[in-house]
Design a protein around this motif. Structure first.
Motif, PDB file in Angstrom:
ATOM      1  N   UNK A   3       0.833  -1.204   0.000  1.00 37.43           N
ATOM      2  CA  UNK A   3       0.000   0.000   0.000  1.00 37.43           C
ATOM      3  C   UNK A   3       0.865   1.250   0.000  1.00 37.43           C
ATOM      4  N   UNK A   4       2.016   1.173   0.666  1.00 31.67           N
ATOM      5  CA  UNK A   4       3.015   2.224   0.559  1.00 31.67           C
ATOM      6  C   UNK A   4       2.863   3.379   1.517  1.00 31.67           C
ATOM      7  N   UNK A   5       1.869   4.237   1.296  1.00 32.46           N
ATOM      8  CA  UNK A   5       1.816   5.521   1.995  1.00 32.46           C
ATOM      9  C   UNK A   5       1.432   5.422   3.457  1.00 32.46           C
ATOM     10  N   UNK A  36       4.177   2.356   5.101  1.00 32.14           N
ATOM     11  CA  UNK A  36       5.166   3.157   5.817  1.00 32.14           C
ATOM     12  C   UNK A  36       4.570   3.759   7.078  1.00 32.14           C
ATOM     13  N   UNK A  37       5.422   3.937   8.076  1.00 36.46           N
ATOM     14  CA  UNK A  37       4.976   4.599   9.295  1.00 36.46           C
ATOM     15  C   UNK A  37       5.048   6.099   9.178  1.00 36.46           C
ATOM     16  N   UNK A  38       5.808   6.592   8.185  1.00 31.59           N
ATOM     17  CA  UNK A  38       5.899   8.039   7.978  1.00 31.59           C
ATOM     18  C   UNK A  38       4.957   8.428   6.839  1.00 31.59           C
ATOM     19  N   UNK A  39       5.400   9.013   5.808  1.00 30.87           N
ATOM     20  CA  UNK A  39       4.584   9.389   4.656  1.00 30.87           C
ATOM     21  C   UNK A  39       3.211   9.903   5.106  1.00 30.87           C
ATOM     22  N   UNK A  41       0.905   8.418   6.931  1.00 27.93           N
ATOM     23  CA  UNK A  41       0.528   8.105   8.310  1.00 27.93           C
ATOM     24  C   UNK A  41       1.001   9.211   9.240  1.00 27.93           C
ATOM     25  N   UNK A  42       2.157   9.792   8.911  1.00 30.00           N
ATOM     26  CA  UNK A  42       2.638  10.949   9.657  1.00 30.00           C
ATOM     27  C   UNK A  42       3.428  10.631  10.896  1.00 30.00           C
ATOM     28  N   UNK A  43       3.890   9.387  11.046  1.00 32.74           N
ATOM     29  CA  UNK A  43       4.678   9.015  12.209  1.00 32.74           C
ATOM     30  C   UNK A  43       6.154   8.908  11.881  1.00 32.74           C
ATOM     31  N   UNK A  44       6.894   8.106  12.656  1.00 34.50           N
ATOM     32  CA  UNK A  44       8.329   7.945  12.412  1.00 34.50           C
ATOM     33  C   UNK A  44       8.573   7.049  11.204  1.00 34.50           C
ATOM     34  N   UNK A  45       9.783   7.104  10.692  1.00 35.74           N
ATOM     35  CA  UNK A  45      10.123   6.241   9.568  1.00 35.74           C
ATOM     36  C   UNK A  45      10.138   4.798  10.048  1.00 35.74           C
ATOM     37  N   UNK A  46       9.290   3.983   9.442  1.00 33.42           N
ATOM     38  CA  UNK A  46       9.139   2.596   9.865  1.00 33.42           C
ATOM     39  C   UNK A  46       8.437   1.814   8.767  1.00 33.42           C
ATOM     40  N   UNK A  47       8.469   0.501   8.885  1.00 33.61           N
ATOM     41  CA  UNK A  47       7.727  -0.347   7.966  1.00 33.61           C
ATOM     42  C   UNK A  47       6.654  -1.094   8.726  1.00 33.61           C
ATOM     43  N   UNK A  48       5.454  -1.153   8.181  1.00 33.32           N
ATOM     44  CA  UNK A  48       4.334  -1.816   8.841  1.00 33.32           C
ATOM     45  C   UNK A  48       3.880  -3.030   8.050  1.00 33.32           C
ATOM     46  N   UNK A  49       3.524  -4.091   8.769  1.00 32.60           N
ATOM     47  CA  UNK A  49       2.901  -5.268   8.180  1.00 32.60           C
ATOM     48  C   UNK A  49       1.529  -5.415   8.814  1.00 32.60           C
ATOM     49  N   UNK A  50       0.475  -5.366   8.009  1.00 32.38           N
ATOM     50  CA  UNK A  50      -0.892  -5.443   8.510  1.00 32.38           C
ATOM     51  C   UNK A  50      -1.622  -6.520   7.717  1.00 32.38           C
ATOM     52  N   UNK A  51      -2.426  -7.327   8.409  1.00 34.42           N
ATOM     53  CA  UNK A  51      -3.187  -8.331   7.665  1.00 34.42           C
ATOM     54  C   UNK A  51      -3.630  -9.483   8.529  1.00 34.42           C
TER      55      UNK A  51
END
Length: 218
Positions: A3-5, A36-39, A41-51
């Motif tokens: 999803x990216x952003x 991404x946790x930033x972009x 979402x507006x948080x810190x630079x991070x990678x998220x896995x959701x599902x």
């Protein structure tokens, strides 16, 4: 799905379309959504896995998960951001990225006029200072082509070339001020200024560069 952003809210009511939310991607059937946790979402630079819980649980056991895991400070910042996101209206108010993206053009226009008046007082005859409606871009990998209606302070320097003014703002005293050049005019979009203190910096730096140190108005 990548999803990216990381956007969690439907921004179409603000004229920002074609950016699916993380939730929409999960609801569409993706087993795992990366974001991404930033972009947006507006948080810190991070990678998220959701599902799906079973898939995410398997990923957590992979040796690479330990190598790539976030440090505690980043996790704390991400948690704080996500807690704000539990209330959409609060998130739109308090997360700087979302506030910058969704502030109505009328409000930005009012801020541009107020900032232009301060810059005008600070630089005097060294530049012509006006305002104009313009288009903002989020840039980067999120919403690269989305037009966001905005308004800008337009500065036409009389004492130096506009390219020199832009360079001195960007490469001179810190923090750097990144403006746009359009023709022989310098454009500053208040949408990108998060706090009043940042507007103060813009006024002071422009006066120092165009007129001289210690010339900015209060």
């Amino acid at each position: 799905e990548d999803q990216g952003s990381g956007v969690l809210f439907d921004l179409s009511r603000f004229g920002i379309h074609d950016e699916p939310t993380v939730g929409a991607s999960v609801a569409a059937g993706a087993s795992v959504v990366t974001a991404s946790g930033d972009k947006l979402l507006g948080g810190p630079q991070a990678g998220l896995l959701v599902g799906r819980a079973d898939v995410v649980a398997r990923l957590k056991k992979h040796p690479m998960a330990r190598v790539l895991r976030l440090d505690k400070m980043t996790l704390a910042a991400l948690e704080a951001t996500l807690r704000v996101c539990l209330d959409e209206e609060r998130a739109l108010r308090e997360i700087p990225t979302l506030r910058m993206l969704t502030t109505p053009q009328a409000e930005i226009r009012s801020r541009a006029e107020a900032l232009a008046a301060r810059v005008r007082d600070g630089v005097g005859e060294a530049a012509e200072v006006t305002t104009a409606d313009d288009i903002a871009r989020a840039g980067g990998g999120s919403l690269p082509l989305a037009d966001i209606a905005s308004a800008v302070v337009v500065i036409a320097p009389r004492t130096m070339a506009v390219t020199k003014l832009e360079t001195l703002l960007r490469c001179g005293a810190q923090p750097a001020i990144v403006a746009r050049v359009k023709g022989d005019r310098l454009l500053i979009d208040p949408r990108t200024l998060v706090a009043a203190a940042e507007e103060d910096i813009v006024v002071t730096r422009l006066a120092e560069i165009l007129v001289g140190p210690g010339t900015a108005s209060a």
